[in-house]
Structure formats: C-alpha cells, structure tokens
Design an enzyme around this catalytic site. Structure first.
Site, PDB file in Angstrom:
ATOM      1  N   GLU A 200      99.649  43.729  50.381  1.00 57.56           N
ATOM      2  CA  GLU A 200      99.730  44.946  51.006  1.00 57.56           C
ATOM      3  C   GLU A 200     100.554  44.656  52.502  1.00 57.56           C
ATOM      4  OE1 GLU A 200      96.211  46.727  53.024  1.00 57.56           O
ATOM      5  OE2 GLU A 200      97.254  48.513  53.212  1.00 57.56           O
ATOM      6  N   ASP A 278      93.541  55.409  48.338  1.00 60.85           N
ATOM      7  CA  ASP A 278      93.095  54.505  49.349  1.00 60.85           C
ATOM      8  C   ASP A 278      92.216  54.930  50.464  1.00 60.85           C
ATOM      9  OD1 ASP A 278      92.940  51.977  50.576  1.00 60.85           O
ATOM     10  OD2 ASP A 278      95.077  51.968  51.430  1.00 60.85           O
ATOM     11  N   ASP A 279      92.381  55.787  51.357  1.00 64.07           N
ATOM     12  CA  ASP A 279      91.742  56.287  52.462  1.00 64.07           C
ATOM     13  C   ASP A 279      92.046  57.586  52.696  1.00 64.07           C
ATOM     14  OD1 ASP A 279      90.226  53.903  53.494  1.00 64.07           O
ATOM     15  OD2 ASP A 279      92.263  53.220  53.361  1.00 64.07           O
TER      16      ASP A 279
HETATM   17  N1  ADE Z   1      90.312  48.929  54.210  1.00 60.40           N
HETATM   18  C1  ADE Z   1      90.308  50.288  54.111  1.00 60.40           C
HETATM   19  N2  ADE Z   1      91.538  50.721  53.546  1.00 60.40           N
HETATM   20  C2  ADE Z   1      92.209  49.645  53.558  1.00 60.40           C
HETATM   21  C3  ADE Z   1      93.486  49.098  53.299  1.00 60.40           C
HETATM   22  N3  ADE Z   1      94.383  49.914  52.878  1.00 60.40           N
HETATM   23  N4  ADE Z   1      94.026  47.716  53.400  1.00 60.40           N
HETATM   24  C4  ADE Z   1      92.982  46.839  53.725  1.00 60.40           C
HETATM   25  N5  ADE Z   1      91.758  47.028  53.990  1.00 60.40           N
HETATM   26  C5  ADE Z   1      91.414  48.419  54.101  1.00 60.40           C
HETATM   27 ZN    ZN Z   2      92.634  49.633  50.197  1.00 57.16          ZN
END
Ligand code: ADE
Ligand code: ZN
Length: 339
Positions: A200, A278-279
C-alpha cells in the site's frame, strides 16, 4: 436497457477488503459516544468530517484509532456492524469478508469476547434477515510487537469457529511481514487462512514477504507490486488476488489522481483484481462508489465491470460450489443491455 451507472450499482458483488471499524459513520460515532459518556474532541459531526483530510496512511490511522475509542459495549459493535450490512445489502453485496482489529479494543480494556460477540451477532442477523453471507478476518496491528500479536492469536483460539482468517494491517512502512512470520505460521497450524496488507505504502519486497513468509491467500492493496515485473508474473501465475481500494488510495495519497490509478494496468497484466472500500466512513464511499469512481476515471467497459464482480467471488473464501452459484448470478445479470 440501463445506464452503466445503474448496471454497476445493481451487479451482484462481494466485498473482501473492509475494516468494520472503518465503517463507523460520524453520526453513529457521536450517538455511541453519547450513550457511553465519552467525550469526542470534535464538537460536531461537521467538525469531525473536516478532520478527514489525510496526507498519508498514518494521518488516517491516528483518527481511525481515536474513533474506535467510543466502542465499549457489545451493542456498540453490533450497531456498527449492522449499519454496514444494511448499506452493503443496499449496494447488492451478496458476500462480505470483514476485518476487525481486536487490539484496538483489548488495549483499551475491552474484552476480546465483547468485540467478537457484538460483531458476530450482527453477522448472523445479516444472514437471517438480509441474506448476506459473511466471513470474519482478524487483523494484527503491525505497529505493535510480535508478542502482542501472538497473545491476540491465542485469544482467538476460543472463537475459531467464528474467524476464518488472520490479516495484517496498520502502519506498513518499517513493519514488514517478516516481523510476524512466526505468528502467521502458528495461525496456519491452527487452521486459519492468511491475508496481509502489503504494497500500500510499502515496497514490492513486502509483497514478496507476504507471499513467501506469511503464505497469504490474498494481498490487500498490493499497488506497489507493479514496481517489480518478476513479482507481477509471480502473482499472475499464482492467480493471487489483490484487493484494491480506489477511494482509499486517493484519500491516503497512494495515488495523486484516480486517472493515474494503476487498476487498468493491473487488469491488462492479468492480475486478479477486486474492488473494495477499505474504510468507507472515512474515504467518502462504499463499494459501489468505489466501482463508480474508478470506472469513471478509467473509462471502464461493461466487460471490465463484469470481470471485477466475477473476480470478487473467485477471490473469496467461499466454498467452490457457492462461489460458482454467485458467479452464475453475475453472468445472468451481465446479459442486461447498456444504452
Ligand atoms: N487499517 C484500516 N485501514 C487500513 C489501511 N488502509 N491500511 C492499513 N491499515 C488499515
Ligand atoms: Zn485496509
């Protein structure tokens, strides 16, 4: 006849990269904080949302962990999970594989059981009331040490029936997969599947480590794999899925513009790519908004959308028969004409 936008919204899909704590919307965060008598350092939902302006992963994680601080009771975990399931269901997600971060809670004195039970009860209701199937993936926080991860794994042994896989998340750079090799070895011996965030912000080398040392079944993100052609060929030959998160990549400045997102290149190279949120409470969109944004930016075709939706089931931890049933639903849906 339908528009590509409506086609994307309606296509049956799975979500495979979703942190349940990252679905806590500001409104629900305030509501839970109020009933738990917890003070949030932002005065309003609007003020909190203004803080969602990140320069990198760590900026986001600082706010994300702060947000988890309102979660105390089993009901809090239930409510957060239920809200996500309703949203996912409304976006035609048939199956979701959901991360949770136990250490973000147990380090604040919350019992491991409280977290798992609250989430699991909502997942059961999701299956019974919405018909959405799910699996749970327990992540280790990689900024903490190996011993803490091992202790967390031991706590999970009492809940083996509820947890399918273990994962690795949080601050990537400086915390390579190799730091957790022994924990993942033990997890494998105990019957858990494994996944890991890699590439990432971290280098392609971390993706190699996730494959070779952690024996992952999927790579979460994996953007930096493209820096190493040999790695790309390895991922292709292993049919190793990457769970890509376009809006996350934009908000955390992994890419400077969605037009420059590597997703098309990934598809062209033959990688098994899936789209995920993701979030979503922090990055401005759930799974459909991610499909729509990347499709718009890269001018994806109907065929590419169908491929991504099929991939989401292929890459899942569902049993083969169920995978095929869900893929058939995608194929049936894909006959719809776009006009
Ligand atoms: N925790 C929550 N979202 C994350 C992400 N995109 N990368 C790493 N840790 C995370
Ligand atoms: Zn993640």
């Amino acid at each position: 006849m339908t528009t590509l936008e409506d086609f994307i919204k309606g296509i049956p899909k799975a979500e495979l990269h979703l942190h349940i704590e990252g679905t806590l919307e500001p409104e629900l965060m305030f509501k839970i904080a109020r009933r738990n008598n917890i003070e949030i350092k932002y005065r309003s939902v609007e003020e909190l949302k203004k803080a969602y302006d990140f320069n990198n992963l760590q900026d986001f994680l600082d706010i994300y962990y702060e947000g988890t601080g309102v979660l105390i009771e089993e009901q809090d975990y239930y409510d957060m999970t239920w809200a996500y399931l309703e949203k996912a269901h409304s976006q035609n997600v048939l199956h979701a594989e959901i991360f949770f971060d136990p250490q973000a809670h147990t380090d604040r004195g919350i019992e491991f059981q409280t977290v798992v039970k609250g989430i699991h009860n909502a997942l059961q209701d999701g299956q019974n009331k919405l018909g959405i199937s799910t699996k749970l993936i327990m992540c280790f926080l990689r900024h903490l040490d190996e011993e803490a991860a091992m202790k967390t794994l031991e706590q999970a042994l009492n809940h083996k029936d509820l947890i399918t896989a273990v994962g690795l998340d949080s601050s990537e750079v400086g915390n390579p997969p190799s730091k957790f090799q022994r924990v993942f070895e033990r997890a494998g011996e105990e019957g858990f599947l494994t996944v890991a965030h890699a590439g990432e912000e971290g280098p392609a080398e971390y993706v190699w480590e996730a494959l070779d040392l952690l024996k992952v079944s999927r790579v979460d993100h994996g953007n930096h794999s493209l820096d190493d052609e040999k790695l790309v060929q390895e991922l292709v030959s292993r049919k190793m899925p990457l769970t890509v998160c376009p809006l996350s990549n934009l908000k955390l400045k992994v890419v400077n513009d969605l037009n420059n997102h590597p997703l098309r290149k990934m598809l062209e190279k033959g990688l098994l790519i899936t789209i995920n949120s993701d979030d979503p409470a922090y990055f401005g969109g759930y799974v459909n908004e991610n499909y729509l944004a990347i499709s718009d930016a890269l001018d994806l075709s109907k065929e590419e959308i169908v491929k991504l939706a099929r991939n989401s089931f292929t890459a899942s931890f569902l049993i083969e028969k169920t995978k095929q049933q869900m893929i058939e639903k995608v194929d049936k849906y894909s006959h719809m004409q776009i006009g």
